[in-house]
Design an enzyme around this catalytic site. Structure first.
Site, PDB file in Angstrom:
ATOM      1  N   TYR A 106       4.147   9.592 -10.971  1.00  0.00           N
ATOM      2  CA  TYR A 106       3.166   8.775 -10.254  1.00  0.00           C
ATOM      3  C   TYR A 106       2.456   7.807 -11.194  1.00  0.00           C
ATOM      4  CZ  TYR A 106      -0.621   7.653  -6.987  1.00  0.00           C
ATOM      5  OH  TYR A 106      -1.506   6.990  -6.172  1.00  0.00           O
TER       6      TYR A 106
ATOM      7  N   ALA B 130       3.527   6.697 -14.077  1.00  0.00           N
ATOM      8  CA  ALA B 130       4.498   5.684 -14.511  1.00  0.00           C
ATOM      9  C   ALA B 130       4.647   4.591 -13.460  1.00  0.00           C
ATOM     10  CB  ALA B 130       5.852   6.338 -14.794  1.00  0.00           C
ATOM     11  N   SER B 131       4.698   4.995 -12.192  1.00  0.00           N
ATOM     12  CA  SER B 131       4.873   4.009 -11.115  1.00  0.00           C
ATOM     13  C   SER B 131       3.660   3.099 -11.001  1.00  0.00           C
ATOM     14  CB  SER B 131       5.148   4.714  -9.779  1.00  0.00           C
ATOM     15  OG  SER B 131       3.997   5.373  -9.273  1.00  0.00           O
ATOM     16  N   LYS B 132       2.467   3.661 -11.089  1.00  0.00           N
ATOM     17  CA  LYS B 132       1.258   2.860 -10.914  1.00  0.00           C
ATOM     18  C   LYS B 132       0.965   1.991 -12.134  1.00  0.00           C
ATOM     19  CE  LYS B 132       0.460   4.177  -6.744  1.00  0.00           C
ATOM     20  NZ  LYS B 132       0.652   3.214  -5.632  1.00  0.00           N
TER      21      LYS B 132
ATOM     22  N   ASN C 136       0.799  -1.221   0.000  1.00  0.00           N
ATOM     23  CA  ASN C 136       0.000   0.000   0.000  1.00  0.00           C
ATOM     24  C   ASN C 136       0.835   1.277   0.000  1.00  0.00           C
ATOM     25  OD1 ASN C 136      -2.476   1.760   0.756  1.00  0.00           O
ATOM     26  ND2 ASN C 136      -1.058   2.064   2.465  1.00  0.00           N
TER      27      ASN C 136
ATOM     28  N   SER D  57      -3.723   2.640  -9.261  1.00  0.00           N
ATOM     29  CA  SER D  57      -4.537   3.865  -9.243  1.00  0.00           C
ATOM     30  C   SER D  57      -5.267   3.965 -10.563  1.00  0.00           C
ATOM     31  CB  SER D  57      -3.656   5.098  -9.043  1.00  0.00           C
ATOM     32  OG  SER D  57      -4.408   6.288  -9.236  1.00  0.00           O
TER      33      SER D  57
ATOM     34  N   ILE E  82     -10.228   9.435  -3.426  1.00  0.00           N
ATOM     35  CA  ILE E  82     -10.460   8.969  -2.056  1.00  0.00           C
ATOM     36  C   ILE E  82     -10.020  10.056  -1.077  1.00  0.00           C
ATOM     37  CG2 ILE E  82     -10.031   7.144  -0.383  1.00  0.00           C
ATOM     38  CD1 ILE E  82     -11.353   6.148  -2.969  1.00  0.00           C
TER      39      ILE E  82
END
Length: 242
Positions: free
Chosen positions: A150, A152-154, A85, A137, A183
């Site tokens: 972000y 790219a990472s997800k 997480n 995400s 969220i």
């Protein structure tokens, strides 16, 4: 209900936000929870509140990750669930994005997920069972302005999830990803109210999600109720990517 009774679960970034909600639900469902958190204050506070264990961990640091999993293996002799997480943001448009900003987000969100996943797999392959749940995400599907690093990472997390599901299935290990939408967490608390309303209006259900909405899905996917689900990415987004 005890959906996770007697399960041993590591939750990275479990001190606050979605991770805290997951840790709380897992504990309520009978799991023994180990909160792996970089922020010692929130990690310890959450652990004490729900009766969990705390292990200070920078998931981007290979040695710290190795220490975490050695601690769990030594203390509990097994690992049933890993929730990857933990994650960070450092937004910027491409023209202004510095290489150190790109690297820092990739280091935690993607490399950290890999490091923890690999160590979990070592234990789970030996015991011929386990569940790995990765935090993706909805922005990984369609991109998002100012989030090159972000996104790219997800997107990478989704790819790794599918690879691991293929590789580890023969060992009784299920691997899935959860892709939250808008969220309400600590990371979004500082956003202007106008922006929050505007983004909420884009959601077919016309509201932002709560951490518990995401935790519900993590609980289901970790339980035997999802015993024939692997390699999937489940959006928890109120329909925002429909």
């Amino acid at each position: 209900m005890g959906l996770l009774k007697n399960k041993i679960a590591i939750i990275t970034g479990g001190g606050r936000g979605i991770g805290k909600a997951i840790a709380n639900q897992y504990s309520e469902q009978g799991a023994t929870v180990i909160i792996a958190e970089f922020d010692e204050n929130s990690g310890r506070d959450t652990a004490e509140t729900i009766g969990a264990y705390f292990f200070k961990t920078d998931i981007g640091d290979e040695k710290e990750v190795a220490s975490l999993f050695e601690y769990v293996k030594t203390k509990f002799s097994r690992l049933d669930i890993l929730v990857n997480n933990a994650g960070v943001l450092d937004d910027s448009t491409l023209n202004n994005l510095e290489s150190n900003q790109f690297d820092s987000v990739i280091d935690v969100n993607l490399r950290g997920t890999y490091l923890c996943g690999k160590k979990a797999a070592d234990i789970m392959v030996e015991q011929k069972s386990g569940v790995i749940l990765n935090a993706a995400s909805v922005v990984a599907h369609n991109g998002n302005f100012g989030q090159t690093n972000y996104v790219a990472s997800k997107t990478g997390v989704i790819g790794m999830t599918k690879v691991w599901a293929r590789e580890l299935g023969k060992n009784g290990i299920r691997v899935n990803a959860i892709a939250p939408g808008f969220i309400k967490t600590d990371m979004t608390a500082g956003m202007p109210e106008k922006i929050i309303r505007m983004m909420g209006d884009k959601v077919p259900l016309k509201r932002w999600g709560q951490p518990e909405d995401v935790a519900n899905v993590y609980t289901f996917l970790a339980s035997d109720m999802a015993s024939y689900i692997t390699g999937t990415v489940l959006n928890v987004d109120g329909g925002v990517v429909v």
